[in-house]
Write an enzyme that holds these catalytic residues in place. Structure first.
Site, PDB file in Angstrom:
ATOM      1  N   GLN A  86       2.038  -0.605  -8.068  1.00 13.31           N
ATOM      2  CA  GLN A  86       0.860   0.138  -8.519  1.00 13.31           C
ATOM      3  C   GLN A  86       1.247   1.426  -9.232  1.00 13.31           C
ATOM      4  OE1 GLN A  86      -1.140  -0.562  -4.273  1.00 13.31           O
ATOM      5  NE2 GLN A  86      -2.528   0.405  -5.696  1.00 13.31           N
ATOM      6  N   HIS A  87       0.264   2.019  -9.921  1.00 13.83           N
ATOM      7  CA  HIS A  87       0.275   3.404 -10.399  1.00 13.83           C
ATOM      8  C   HIS A  87       1.144   3.688 -11.622  1.00 13.83           C
ATOM      9  CE1 HIS A  87      -1.499   4.099  -6.471  1.00 13.83           C
ATOM     10  NE2 HIS A  87      -0.377   3.853  -5.851  1.00 13.83           N
TER      11      HIS A  87
ATOM     12  N   ASP B  11       0.097  -4.655  -6.137  1.00 20.43           N
ATOM     13  CA  ASP B  11       0.905  -5.495  -5.241  1.00 20.43           C
ATOM     14  C   ASP B  11       0.355  -5.567  -3.829  1.00 20.43           C
ATOM     15  OD1 ASP B  11       3.791  -3.277  -4.783  1.00 20.43           O
ATOM     16  OD2 ASP B  11       1.651  -2.876  -4.724  1.00 20.43           O
TER      17      ASP B  11
HETATM   18  O1  LIG Z   1       2.492   3.134  -4.447  1.00 19.24           O
HETATM   19  C1  LIG Z   1       2.315   2.131  -3.795  1.00 19.24           C
HETATM   20  C2  LIG Z   1       0.968   1.855  -3.196  1.00 19.24           C
HETATM   21  O2  LIG Z   1       0.051   2.959  -3.392  1.00 19.24           O
HETATM   22  C3  LIG Z   1       3.450   1.151  -3.603  1.00 19.24           C
HETATM   23  O3  LIG Z   1       3.106   0.163  -2.653  1.00 19.24           O
HETATM   24  C4  LIG Z   1       3.793   0.529  -4.925  1.00 19.24           C
HETATM   25  O4  LIG Z   1       2.751  -0.393  -5.242  1.00 19.24           O
HETATM   26  C5  LIG Z   1       5.182  -0.098  -4.922  1.00 19.24           C
HETATM   27  O5  LIG Z   1       5.244  -1.195  -4.119  1.00 19.24           O
HETATM   28  P1  LIG Z   1       6.630  -1.958  -3.759  1.00 19.24           P
HETATM   29  O6  LIG Z   1       7.451  -2.069  -4.995  1.00 19.24           O
HETATM   30  O7  LIG Z   1       7.302  -1.146  -2.703  1.00 19.24           O
HETATM   31  O8  LIG Z   1       6.182  -3.293  -3.260  1.00 19.24           O
END
Ligand SMILES: O=C(CO)[C@@H](O)[C@H](O)COP(=O)(O)O
Ligand SMILES: Nc1ncnc2c1ncn2[C@@H]1O[C@H](COP(=O)(O)OP(=O)(O)O)[C@@H](O)[C@H]1O
Length: 480
Positions: free
Chosen positions: A70-71, A243
């Site tokens: 995300q983000h 994700d």
């Molecule tokens: O920042 C967040 C949720 O707000 C993280 O969950 C990212 O979405 C990265 O996820 P992974 O790569 O660790 O699965």
């Protein structure tokens, strides 16, 4: 009929090919991503192609959906070119920008408008950083996309050679992590985006294209198909998801289920029929990938804490777990694992601390257990916040790269104090996207089974949390 799900996460791209009717896994593949918190998105596009090739290609697939970390900020110019390397969710350079936005608008207002109080992880703070640190780049921004949005756009054949920005799409779960979208109304908050950018993002001159928000399982057909991937002309491409929302869909999570994902990020999240707006900033009030909501607490320090301590001890993950189980609960030093700063609590400049070292307690098993206990306690603090907001935790489902470590199972039952369910080893973010692709194909949510490999009864050891809380509070005092 076959469907494909993709997870473009922080450390790698994973692809699963499943039977649309039964959910049976047919093929899979993966490819690594570059390390770092600032990455050229072309590396993700290359990794996706490599992972698809490793999974046997998509030529016999009827539908595909892409989920992702995300983000991340992907800034595009009016020619569809990436203006600068993407800033990832775990890049903390926009911490000051987050503080500025919170000071300008107030935490209560931001939580009410977007469901969350922005921290450095959020796209909005990265855009504000771009405005202040790279004004020439900020002036070129014609569109803003998240990693899963941009990869979906590229898969459908768009990009610098076919720069149709109006074909950018996203979904409400990932949009809810931008900081300029309302999960309750399903609309972008363009006034907020204008404040973030410092220029009108609505006037035609200053129009910033934001991806169209597709319904969770709505689909768009391939436009022309990307030259790098052999795609069937009739391929249906789903909305995709962030994700964590994808993982919840992959696990077919229902109210009462709390999911703890231990990957690069640590996340604690649940499916809620109603939105949560937490003005304290601890809980992010995201949307999920089914039309409900996904309150979530994220930590920066998760699987990589164990990677680091395993390297320090010169052991692999399995041996780290075995060592940890040789030590008694709450018997050795306490690790507050803020190696990369921390997101929850919001301490971007924090560092890790190891306390309570004595000659007797400084042993390899005790250090191994301290790493797992400390990492899990950070997530348990997040679970406490979720419960305080009225969510229930009938069980914790453990997923993510570190979730297959037996020591994590045992110690999670002691730290969380609720029953632990371990699904079979798998890529649940990609599985959720395959499930979404099947949903887009058939028009109804598939009821694929989720296999479980282990159930561990609750074994709460409050002394673990108590010792961690003392060390955490001391570390917070030292940082603030
Ligand atoms: O920042 C967040 C949720 O707000 C993280 O969950 C990212 O979405 C990265 O996820 P992974 O790569 O660790 O699965
Ligand atoms: N058995 C294990 N025990 C502990 N950590 C593990 C184990 N297997 C993999 N990992 C770690 O899990 C992480 C990858 O998890 P994953 O969920 O794929 O990450 P992401 O989705 O953030 O890219 C890596 O840091 C890896 O070292």
């Amino acid at each position: 009929m076959l469907v494909a799900g993709v997870d473009s996460s922080t450390q790698s791209c994973k692809v699963v090919i499943r039977d649309a009717a039964t959910g049976q896994l047919v093929r899979s593949g993966r490819a690594p991503h570059p390390d770092g918190t600032e990455v050229d998105p072309e590396a993700w596009w290359l990794a996706l192609q490599q992972a698809v090739a490793a999974a046997g290609g998509l030529s016999d697939v009827a539908a595909v959906s892409i989920g992702g970390q995300q983000h991340g900020l992907i800034a595009l110019d009016d020619e569809g070119r990436v203006i600068r390397p993407a800033l990832l969710w775990n890049d903390t350079r926009s911490a000051a920008a987050a503080r500025a936005l919170r000071a300008e608008l107030g935490d209560a207002e931001l939580a009410a408008r977007t469901g969350s109080v922005p921290v450095a992880s959020f796209t909005s703070t990265k855009l504000r950083w771009l405005r202040d640190a790279e004004p020439a780049n900020a002036a070129k921004v014609a569109a803003v996309a998240l990693p899963h949005d941009w990869l979906t756009w590229r898969l459908r054949g768009f990009g610098p050679s076919n720069p149709n920005l109006s074909e950018l799409t996203t979904d409400r779960s990932d949009a809810s992590g931008t900081g300029y979208f309302s999960p309750t109304t399903g609309e972008y908050d363009r006034e907020l985006l204008s404040i973030v950018l410092g220029r009108p993002a609505i006037a035609s001159s200053g129009q910033v294209m934001l991806p169209a928000v597709l319904a969770p399982h709505e689909s768009r057909r391939v436009a022309v198909g990307s030259p790098q991937l052999a795609l069937p002309e009739s391929l249906i491409v789903g909305a995709g998801a962030g994700d964590n929302a994808a993982a919840a869909l992959g696990l077919d999570a229902r109210p009462g289920d709390v999911i703890v994902s231990i990957g690069t990020s640590g996340t604690v999240f649940a499916v809620s029929p109603s939105p949560i707006a937490d003005a304290s900033g601890t809980i992010a009030g995201f949307a999920d990938a089914t039309g409900a909501f996904l309150p979530l607490v994220a930590t920066l320090n998760a699987a990589r804490v164990l990677d680091s301590i395993a390297a320090l001890l010169g052991v692999d993950h399995a041996t780290l777990g075995q060592l940890a189980l040789e030590a008694d609960a709450a018997s050795g030093p306490v690790l507050v694992p803020w190696f990369e700063g921390e997101r929850t609590p919001n301490l971007p400049t924090a560092t890790a601390t190891l306390s309570g070292l004595t000659l007797a307690s400084t042993t390899r098993p005790a250090i191994a257990r301290a790493a797992i206990e400390g990492m899990l306690c950070g997530l348990a603090d997040g679970l406490d916040a979720m419960l305080a907001h009225g969510l229930s935790a009938r069980r914790v489902l453990l997923i993510g790269g570190a979730a297959q470590n037996p020591a994590i199972h045992t110690i999670a039952a002691q730290v969380f104090g609720v029953p632990i369910t371990v699904p079979i080893e798998g890529e649940y973010v990609a599985d959720g996207m395959a499930r979404q692709a099947a949903w887009a194909l058939a028009g109804e949510r598939p009821d694929w089974p989720v296999a479980v490999t282990r159930e561990i009864p609750a074994d709460g050891r409050p002394e673990i949390r108590e010792r961690y809380a003392q060390a955490r509070d001391a570390a917070m005092t030292a940082v603030e």
